[in-house]
Scaffold this motif. Structure first.
Motif: not given
Length: 162
Positions: A102-114
């Motif tokens: 997804g294109s919404s800004p998110m923390p690094r930890t959440e990126v790895v989770s997704k």
């Protein structure tokens, strides 16, 4: 007379676990001297006496470990960890990464989770070696190769966050 010897052995067995390690050695030597004349009886009962001594030692070892764990547990609550602000800062993913998470800004930890949600949803983990991730078309754009290990995942994702 045999019952008297048994009674002496039982009392010696009961007293020896309560004493410290050096004290155990002294009664054992005395008991060996008394047992020497009756070798047939000693041969049957000697292993039984040694087994409880080992159990007593085995019981003491976990107690020490538990004490170490308790002291470590007491130290941990004293300090409260605060999360590093750099990990919680929302970052914008690149176009290739945005196609996956997804294109919404998110923390690094959440990126790895997704990323892991995407990998599990599409069954991209290697069947033989679960540490490897087989990239599909979207992930090839992010990883740059067909297969990566889970340990490379965070560093490869980091290149696509701004």
């Amino acid at each position: 007379m045999a019952t008297a010897k048994k009674a002496v052995k039982k009392t010696a067995a009961k007293k020896s676990p309560a004493k410290k390690a050096p004290a155990k050695k002294a009664p054992a030597k005395k008991a060996v001297a008394k047992k020497a004349p009756a070798k047939k009886v000693v041969a049957k009962k000697a292993p039984a006496k040694k087994a409880p001594a080992k159990k007593a030692v085995a019981k003491k070892a976990p107690a020490k470990k538990a004490a170490v764990k308790k002291t470590a547990a007491k130290k941990a609550p004293a300090k409260k960890r605060t999360p590093n602000a750099a990990f919680m800062k929302p970052l914008t993913p690149s176009a290739a990464l945005a196609a996956v998470i997804g294109s919404s800004p998110m923390p690094r930890t959440e990126v790895v989770s997704k990323m892991w949600v995407y990998i599990k949803k599409h069954n991209l983990q290697d069947k033989v070696n679960k540490r490897n991730i087989n990239a599909d078309d979207k992930l090839k754009a992010v990883f740059g190769k067909a297969q990566v290990t889970m340990f490379e995942l965070a560093s490869l994702i980091g290149k696509h966050l701004h």
